[in-house]
Design an enzyme around this catalytic site. Structure first.
Site, PDB file in Angstrom:
ATOM      1  N   ASP A 124       8.565 -31.891 -81.751  1.00 18.83           N
ATOM      2  CA  ASP A 124       9.290 -33.300 -82.119  1.00 18.83           C
ATOM      3  C   ASP A 124      10.818 -33.048 -81.667  1.00 18.83           C
ATOM      4  O   ASP A 124      11.235 -31.881 -81.692  1.00 18.83           O
ATOM      5  CB  ASP A 124       9.020 -33.356 -83.574  1.00 18.83           C
ATOM      6  CG  ASP A 124       9.854 -34.512 -84.256  1.00 18.83           C
ATOM      7  OD1 ASP A 124       9.784 -35.482 -83.679  1.00 18.83           O
ATOM      8  OD2 ASP A 124      10.485 -34.232 -85.211  1.00 18.83           O
TER       9      ASP A 124
ATOM     10  N   ASP B 122      13.871 -34.955 -83.134  1.00 21.43           N
ATOM     11  CA  ASP B 122      14.698 -35.281 -84.450  1.00 21.43           C
ATOM     12  C   ASP B 122      14.263 -34.359 -85.671  1.00 21.43           C
ATOM     13  O   ASP B 122      13.247 -34.553 -86.158  1.00 21.43           O
ATOM     14  CB  ASP B 122      14.897 -36.676 -84.809  1.00 21.43           C
ATOM     15  CG  ASP B 122      15.475 -37.581 -83.637  1.00 21.43           C
ATOM     16  OD1 ASP B 122      16.371 -37.178 -82.983  1.00 21.43           O
ATOM     17  OD2 ASP B 122      14.832 -38.600 -83.486  1.00 21.43           O
TER      18      ASP B 122
HETATM   19  C1  BG6 Z   1      12.323 -40.473 -84.881  1.00 25.77           C
HETATM   20  C2  BG6 Z   1      13.119 -40.188 -86.241  1.00 25.77           C
HETATM   21  O1  BG6 Z   1      12.300 -39.101 -84.322  1.00 25.77           O
HETATM   22  O2  BG6 Z   1      12.711 -41.449 -84.428  1.00 25.77           O
HETATM   23  C3  BG6 Z   1      13.224 -41.478 -87.084  1.00 25.77           C
HETATM   24  O3  BG6 Z   1      12.703 -39.105 -87.196  1.00 25.77           O
HETATM   25  C4  BG6 Z   1      13.616 -42.714 -86.199  1.00 25.77           C
HETATM   26  O4  BG6 Z   1      14.109 -41.270 -88.350  1.00 25.77           O
HETATM   27  C5  BG6 Z   1      12.574 -42.702 -85.169  1.00 25.77           C
HETATM   28  O5  BG6 Z   1      13.540 -43.671 -87.209  1.00 25.77           O
HETATM   29  C6  BG6 Z   1      12.828 -43.809 -84.257  1.00 25.77           C
HETATM   30  O6  BG6 Z   1      14.200 -43.707 -83.486  1.00 25.77           O
HETATM   31  P1  BG6 Z   1      14.996 -44.500 -82.330  1.00 25.77           P
HETATM   32  O7  BG6 Z   1      15.851 -43.763 -81.891  1.00 25.77           O
HETATM   33  O8  BG6 Z   1      13.785 -45.267 -81.401  1.00 25.77           O
HETATM   34  O9  BG6 Z   1      15.477 -45.780 -83.425  1.00 25.77           O
HETATM   35 MG    MG Z   2      11.450 -35.367 -86.733  1.00 21.87          MG
END
Ligand code: BG6
Ligand code: MG
Length: 216
Positions: free
Chosen positions: A11, A13
């Protein structure tokens, strides 16, 4: 887990870098502008959750026309992308880059499995795109975590069976997705969040890949 581990799916984030704070600030800004109730506690529920599903959690049943929801999600994303301009190699968590390089040198296949549609942009800023054999992100599949689809897609691109892959995740929804995909699940974070995983480490620097290979 009976098969030999041949690949790792990370993963992004919360495992490779900590963008949760930027997601939080961006949602908070939108919530303040639109008079929506939001705080850090609600933000914790958004870990691993797709952009639109995150907005639905914030709206908490409040009815909003689809067009407006799209405009709000787009606006939040514009704020988030502004924050991303500031990130660099320094934002890689702990010794994660060294850990990735060691796994690669040892012959393991490496993938990113992130719900974010900004994953490639983040990886570019961190300057680690090329370490990965494949990148599965929020654009890759329809069904978001906790569905197993994203991780299954990543394994397929690596040319591996699900049972040959181990997922590293900081979100409950991500751990559930890994288990549903029949993969090894390593949780990064507190027990109450990732305790369903086969193995849990509280911080990136504690992750021990020798132990993972022995125990899973
Ligand atoms: C995930 C995060 O990796 O991505 C979430 O943990 C986030 O918090 C999700 O909402 C979607 O991200 P993005 O960049 O497509 O808005
Ligand atoms: Mg994550």
């Amino acid at each position: 887990m009976t098969k030999k581990i041949k690949g790792f799916i990370f993963d992004l984030d919360g495992v490779i870098t900590d963008t949760a704070e930027y997601h939080y600030k961006s949602w908070q800004k939108l919530a303040d502008e639109e008079n929506l109730f939001f705080n850090r506690e609600i933000n914790e529920q958004l870990r691993g959750v797709s952009r639109m599903d995150s907005l639905d959690i914030i709206l908490n049943g409040k009815e909003v026309p689809a067009e407006k929801k799209k405009e709000w999600a787009d606006r939040k994303n514009a704020y988030y992308q502004d924050y991303l301009e500031e990130i660099s190699k320094d934002d890689i968590l702990d010794d994660m880059e060294a850990k990735l390089n060691k796994l690669k040198a040892d012959g393991f296949k490496l993938a990113v499995g992130s719900s974010s549609r900004n994953a490639r942009k983040v990886l570019k800023h961190l300057q680690i795109t090329d370490i990965f054999d494949t990148i599965a992100d929020g654009n890759s599949v329809e069904n978001a975590k906790p569905a197993p689809d994203l991780f299954l897609h990543a394994a397929k691109n690596l040319g591996l069976e699900p049972e040959e892959c181990v997922v590293l995740e900081d979100a409950e929804s991500g751990v559930e997705a890994a288990l549903a995909a029949n993969m090894g699940a390593v949780g990064v974070g507190p027990e109450e969040r990732v305790g369903k995983a086969h193995l849990v480490y509280s911080k990136v620097r504690d992750i021990d890949f020798d132990e993972i290979l022995k125990k899973l």
